[in-house]
Design an enzyme around this catalytic site. Structure first.
Site, PDB file in Angstrom:
ATOM      1  N   CYS A   7      12.532  11.100   8.415  1.00 56.63           N
ATOM      2  CA  CYS A   7      12.451  10.905   9.683  1.00 56.63           C
ATOM      3  C   CYS A   7      13.783  10.985  10.814  1.00 56.63           C
ATOM      4  O   CYS A   7      13.425  11.132  11.680  1.00 56.63           O
ATOM      5  CB  CYS A   7      11.782   9.239   9.754  1.00 56.63           C
ATOM      6  SG  CYS A   7      13.086   8.174   8.937  1.00 56.63           S
ATOM      7  N   LYS A  18       0.919  -1.127  -0.002  1.00 57.95           N
ATOM      8  CA  LYS A  18      -0.116  -0.072   0.139  1.00 57.95           C
ATOM      9  C   LYS A  18       0.870   1.349   0.099  1.00 57.95           C
ATOM     10  O   LYS A  18       1.492   1.522   1.034  1.00 57.95           O
ATOM     11  CB  LYS A  18      -0.924   0.179   1.161  1.00 57.95           C
ATOM     12  CG  LYS A  18      -1.787   1.185   1.395  1.00 57.95           C
ATOM     13  CD  LYS A  18      -2.057   1.875   2.659  1.00 57.95           C
ATOM     14  CE  LYS A  18      -3.105   3.005   2.507  1.00 57.95           C
ATOM     15  NZ  LYS A  18      -2.094   4.146   2.005  1.00 57.95           N
ATOM     16  N   GLU A  64       7.503  15.527  17.122  1.00 59.66           N
ATOM     17  CA  GLU A  64       7.673  15.464  15.994  1.00 59.66           C
ATOM     18  C   GLU A  64       7.182  16.623  15.080  1.00 59.66           C
ATOM     19  O   GLU A  64       5.767  16.595  14.937  1.00 59.66           O
ATOM     20  CB  GLU A  64       7.588  14.254  15.193  1.00 59.66           C
ATOM     21  CG  GLU A  64       8.283  14.101  13.624  1.00 59.66           C
ATOM     22  CD  GLU A  64       8.008  12.877  13.229  1.00 59.66           C
ATOM     23  OE1 GLU A  64       6.754  12.240  13.273  1.00 59.66           O
ATOM     24  OE2 GLU A  64       9.240  12.308  12.785  1.00 59.66           O
ATOM     25  N   GLU A 105       8.442   1.166  11.618  1.00 60.75           N
ATOM     26  CA  GLU A 105       9.458   2.474  11.795  1.00 60.75           C
ATOM     27  C   GLU A 105       8.758   3.760  11.603  1.00 60.75           C
ATOM     28  O   GLU A 105       7.946   3.866  10.810  1.00 60.75           O
ATOM     29  CB  GLU A 105      10.482   2.405  10.325  1.00 60.75           C
ATOM     30  CG  GLU A 105      11.288   0.967  10.179  1.00 60.75           C
ATOM     31  CD  GLU A 105      12.095   0.573  11.013  1.00 60.75           C
ATOM     32  OE1 GLU A 105      12.624   1.370  11.896  1.00 60.75           O
ATOM     33  OE2 GLU A 105      12.694  -0.448  11.222  1.00 60.75           O
TER      34      GLU A 105
END
Ligand code: NAD
Length: 481
Positions: free
Chosen positions: A282, A173, A382, A248
């Site tokens: 990231c 996906k 974040e 992750e």
């Protein structure tokens, strides 16, 4: 062909021919493509195809699997420039950054194809006589791969290639914001002649596609890269079937800069790790923790670097930084900038907040906050945009404590010439990827990549564990005498 899924070796429209549009973040008026807005039934069809194809694919030799994947790799090499344009138009990163992403995907793929040729087990002497005891590694079955939009080509490649080389079949996906890039990856697999059902791609929403993949008992492993809240939800849902997860997730990556640091080196590394891809790695550096002696010079030099960054459409070769990926992302990042100001941090370069972003596109000027305190939102959460927070401390020990004082544990760096501080940092930094005098984002494919704390769970990707995650271990005792 664009608005199609790839299921059972065929390009197929979604149920009811439903589609969704993807827009260019550099110009939201520009539709970059229309993609299959898949239903749960479409996803179930892809899972069934992968489930059925598993037996024959598993039975092939690694050499046969390698031959197909090497053809796909060759096609990716040949199509590099064309795929890079798709990445830039969907994600916004500069064309040079998009080409860099494909180059790194090529290296990862090359390494994982070779890894699949050495699925090494062990032979161990045992107490009972005349017995051979050994262990093997076997594919798990049909597996789910769910990708983010920030590395829309590299991440699927890093996950799907080891899965397939190990003998698993895949339901993939792509992120909803970058379906076209996922289709490019799928096209390389299809054109390389991957057998029917072995690799399937379904575009659409997290709920109708991602959630259905995760909840299906025929899916024997999930490899997911994305945000921490979605990753936690996936782990909970997968627990019902005891499906192993490789997650992750997000980061809040620090760069410590001590008084004895090489300032040129630190400035270049931090500016790159904070603002490349508009701060949407990231592993981007999002916190600088500087000791008092070096902080003023460091802040002045970083400010000068920020002034040099030229914002624009990633297709323009003069552009140094493209837009953030999508209107929602722009809103989120701007909310963090406002929160930083409201909590009393100082914005550099000083600017009227409204002038930092644009209407009709997703550009945000790169900024840096100083006078940041450890519990501010901009120091803890974040942001995933071109926003750097600088904290100033008295000692190395204070810096170390702050570096670990966040929920995340993905990547970190220290800049120092002091060996004792460098090695003490390495001993105590609670992350999966740590650096001395190198930017927080640096990594190579032959080494593992994954986070700890709220940045990840399960075996890391890449290196030798990339393929381990997609295998089950079996121990065999054979009495022959
Ligand atoms: P996201 O979590 O919003 O989405 C990731 C993927 O999950 C998408 O394909 C999405 O459609 C799908 N999804 C959404 N809801 C789902 C559900 N309920 N079930 C299953 N799938 C679902 O993340 P994003 O915004 O695409 O990516 C940015 C995030 O990814 C950041 O937090 C970033 O730090 C993280 N990231 C981590 C790494 C790493 O290696 N640690 C690498 C890249 C990005």
């Amino acid at each position: 062909m664009q608005a199609c899924n790839y299921i059972q070796g065929q390009w197929k429209k979604a149920t009811g021919e439903k589609t969704f549009e993807q827009r260019n973040p550099a110009n939201l008026a520009e539709v970059t493509g229309e993609y299959a807005d898949s239903s749960q039934a479409d996803t179930l069809e892809a899972i069934a195809a992968a489930h059925e194809a598993f037996g024959p694919w598993r039975a092939k030799s690694p050499h046969e699997r390698q031959a197909v994947l090497k053809r796909a790799l060759q096609l990716i090499v040949e199509r590099r420039d064309q795929i890079a344009v798709t990445i830039t138009r969907e994600n916004g990163k500069t064309l040079a950054e998009s080409k860099g992403e494909i180059d790194s995907a090529i290296k990862e793929m090359d390494f994982q194809i070779a890894e699949g040729m050495r699925m090494i087990g062990k032979t161990i002497p045992v107490e009972i006589g005349g017995t051979l005891a050994y262990s093997t590694r076997e594919p798990r079955g049909a597996v789910g791969v769910i990708a983010p939009w920030n590395f829309p080509f590299n991440v699927p490649c890093r996950k799907c290639v080891p899965a397939l080389m190990a003998g698993n079949t895949v339901v993939f996906k792509p992120a909803s914001l970058t379906p076209g890039v996922g289709i490019e990856f799928t096209r390389a697999m299809a054109d390389a002649g991957i057998p029917k059902g072995v690799f399937n791609c379904v575009t659409g929403s997290g709920r109708n596609v991602g959630g259905v993949i995760v909840g299906d008992p025929r899916i024997k492993a999930i490899s997911f890269t994305g945000s921490t809240p979605v990753g936690k939800g996936i782990q909970k849902q997968a627990a019902d079937n005891l499906t192993p997860c490789q997650l992750e997730l997000g980061g809040k990556n620090p760069a410590i800069v001590l008084d004895d640091a090489d300032l040129d080196l630190a400035v270049a590394a931090i500016a790159k790790a904070a603002y490349a891809c508009a701060g949407q790695w990231c592993t981007s550096t999002s916190r600088v923790i500087a000791t008092k002696g070096i902080a003023p010079a460091l802040i002045a030099r970083l400010s000068a670097e920020i002034e040099k960054i030229q914002i624009g459409d990633g297709m323009d070769p003069k552009t140094g930084m493209g837009p953030v990926c999508g209107a929602e992302q722009k809103t989120n990042v701007m909310a963090y900038i406002r929160a930083g100001l409201a909590e009393g941090a100082k914005l550099q370069p000083g600017a009227d907040v409204a002038s930092l972003s644009t209407e009709g596109s997703c550009f945000i000027k790169p900024v840096m906050f100083t006078q940041v305190t450890p519990k501010m939102k901009i120091a803890q959460e974040e942001i995933f945009g071109p926003v750097l927070s600088v904290l100033t401390v008295d000692t190395f020990e204070d810096a170390m404590a702050l570096a670990n004082d966040v929920p995340f544990g993905l990547a970190s760096s220290i800049f120092t010439r002091n060996l004792s501080h460098a090695l003490t940092f390495m001993e105590n930094t609670h992350v999966g990827l740590a650096h001395v005098n190198i930017m927080s984002s640096y990594k190579e494919p032959q080494l593992e990549f994954g986070g700890v704390k709220e940045s990840g769970s399960g075996l890391p990707e890449a290196g030798t564990s990339g393929i381990h995650f997609f295998t089950e271990h079996k121990v065999c005792y054979v009495k022959y005498r």
